[in-house]
Design an enzyme around this catalytic site. Structure first.
Site, PDB file in Angstrom:
ATOM      1  N   VAL A 179      -0.623  -4.909   7.476  1.00  0.00           N
ATOM      2  CA  VAL A 179       0.339  -4.147   8.179  1.00  0.00           C
ATOM      3  C   VAL A 179      -0.890  -2.776   9.008  1.00  0.00           C
ATOM      4  O   VAL A 179      -1.137  -2.502   8.744  1.00  0.00           O
ATOM      5  CB  VAL A 179       1.464  -2.865   7.968  1.00  0.00           C
ATOM      6  CG1 VAL A 179       2.399  -2.496   8.167  1.00  0.00           C
ATOM      7  CG2 VAL A 179       2.286  -5.173   7.270  1.00  0.00           C
TER       8      VAL A 179
ATOM      9  N   GLN B 235      -4.112  -4.931   2.795  1.00  0.00           N
ATOM     10  CA  GLN B 235      -2.510  -4.579   2.397  1.00  0.00           C
ATOM     11  C   GLN B 235      -2.027  -3.607   4.293  1.00  0.00           C
ATOM     12  O   GLN B 235      -2.029  -3.605   4.793  1.00  0.00           O
ATOM     13  CB  GLN B 235      -2.634  -4.098   1.910  1.00  0.00           C
ATOM     14  CG  GLN B 235      -2.443  -5.467   0.231  1.00  0.00           C
ATOM     15  CD  GLN B 235      -1.994  -5.299  -1.060  1.00  0.00           C
ATOM     16  OE1 GLN B 235      -1.238  -4.101  -1.149  1.00  0.00           O
ATOM     17  NE2 GLN B 235      -2.434  -5.508  -1.978  1.00  0.00           N
ATOM     18  N   ASP B 236      -2.513  -2.366   3.679  1.00  0.00           N
ATOM     19  CA  ASP B 236      -2.242  -1.872   4.655  1.00  0.00           C
ATOM     20  C   ASP B 236      -2.735  -0.454   5.139  1.00  0.00           C
ATOM     21  O   ASP B 236      -3.860  -0.505   4.177  1.00  0.00           O
ATOM     22  CB  ASP B 236      -0.507  -1.154   4.857  1.00  0.00           C
ATOM     23  CG  ASP B 236      -0.178   0.026   3.878  1.00  0.00           C
ATOM     24  OD1 ASP B 236      -0.747  -0.127   2.712  1.00  0.00           O
ATOM     25  OD2 ASP B 236       0.909   0.668   3.792  1.00  0.00           O
ATOM     26  N   PRO B 237      -2.868   0.568   5.845  1.00  0.00           N
ATOM     27  CA  PRO B 237      -4.306   1.134   6.404  1.00  0.00           C
ATOM     28  C   PRO B 237      -4.473   2.216   5.265  1.00  0.00           C
ATOM     29  O   PRO B 237      -2.849   1.964   4.044  1.00  0.00           O
ATOM     30  CB  PRO B 237      -4.306   1.830   7.250  1.00  0.00           C
ATOM     31  CG  PRO B 237      -3.240   1.474   8.493  1.00  0.00           C
ATOM     32  CD  PRO B 237      -2.405   0.593   7.163  1.00  0.00           C
TER      33      PRO B 237
ATOM     34  N   ASN C 211       3.108   1.579   2.607  1.00  0.00           N
ATOM     35  CA  ASN C 211       4.142   0.662   3.002  1.00  0.00           C
ATOM     36  C   ASN C 211       4.801   1.127   3.761  1.00  0.00           C
ATOM     37  O   ASN C 211       6.133  -0.075   3.316  1.00  0.00           O
ATOM     38  CB  ASN C 211       4.834  -0.122   1.375  1.00  0.00           C
ATOM     39  CG  ASN C 211       4.205  -0.861   0.894  1.00  0.00           C
ATOM     40  OD1 ASN C 211       3.092  -1.971   1.516  1.00  0.00           O
ATOM     41  ND2 ASN C 211       3.795  -0.709  -0.952  1.00  0.00           N
TER      42      ASN C 211
END
Length: 219
Positions: free
Chosen positions: A122, A62-64, A131
């Site tokens: 992302v 998803q994102d870091p 997010n």
């Protein structure tokens, strides 16, 4: 034809596009005003460490990680000694498939070097704000990168972990690839479908079937 293609050539072409230049400008502002992860030097580490010519697997996250020191530019990977819960659960699932699995740290660099692209949908995040970099341009970059792969490769394994990973490929034709889709390894969703899936053995079984080197998850 394929031998002339590389992640470097993809990046060079992408960097000339207007959306990408706006994204870089936005990131300059973000890094100046906030703590942003990963470090700037690690932004494109996923495509720097994985060779396009020997690419076997794409794992989409998803994102870091949004806590200090955890994100290192590779999805799910970390340089910290304490494993984030998502990575701990991934390791539990590998151990389920391979009882002798005993990786002692969370650095997944050697997976990347074996042909595993560890791609977050992302690529950046503000400290403690998951997010926070949604819809600033990374989704376009990731989609273009995945499209570049599927247009030039067949039989690449795509491991989609969680709803956002599935959304990342929603409009991309993966018919010529091998797709595994499961729940995210976070404590909230791990048990939904990823737990006991044996997916890491299934991936290696597929590579073996295609007469390709299997991944040593211990490295």
């Amino acid at each position: 034809m394929e031998s002339k293609l590389s992640f470097e050539s993809f990046f060079y072409n992408e960097s000339k596009k207007a959306y990408f230049q706006k994204l870089m400008e936005k990131l300059d502002e973000e890094y100046e005003k906030y703590q942003v992860f990963p470090n700037k030097k690690d932004l494109f580490r996923a495509i720097e460490l994985t060779n396009f010519a020997t690419l076997k697997i794409v794992i989409i996250g998803q994102d870091p990680y949004h806590r200090k020191g955890q994100a290192d530019g590779l999805a799910f990977s970390t340089r910290t000694k304490i494993l984030p819960p998502s990575l701990r659960n991934l390791f539990l699932e590998i151990k389920n498939a391979y009882p002798n699995f005993s990786k002692e740290n969370g650095n997944l660099e050697n997976w990347a070097k074996q042909g595993v692209l560890l791609l977050n949908h992302v690529l950046t995040v503000r400290k403690s704000s998951p997010n926070s970099h949604k819809n600033i341009g990374w989704e376009v970059f990731s989609s273009n990168l995945i499209n570049f792969i599927v247009k030039n490769k067949v039989d690449i394994v795509f491991l989609l972990l969680g709803k956002k990973a599935k959304l990342a490929v929603k409009n991309i034709n993966l018919e010529k690839q091998k797709v595994f889709a499961y729940s995210h390894p976070s404590p909230f969703s791990f048990a939904k479908s990823l737990k006991n899936s044996m997916v890491f053995r299934k991936i290696n079984d597929f590579l073996k079937e295609k007469k390709r080197l299997e991944i040593n998850w211990n490295l």
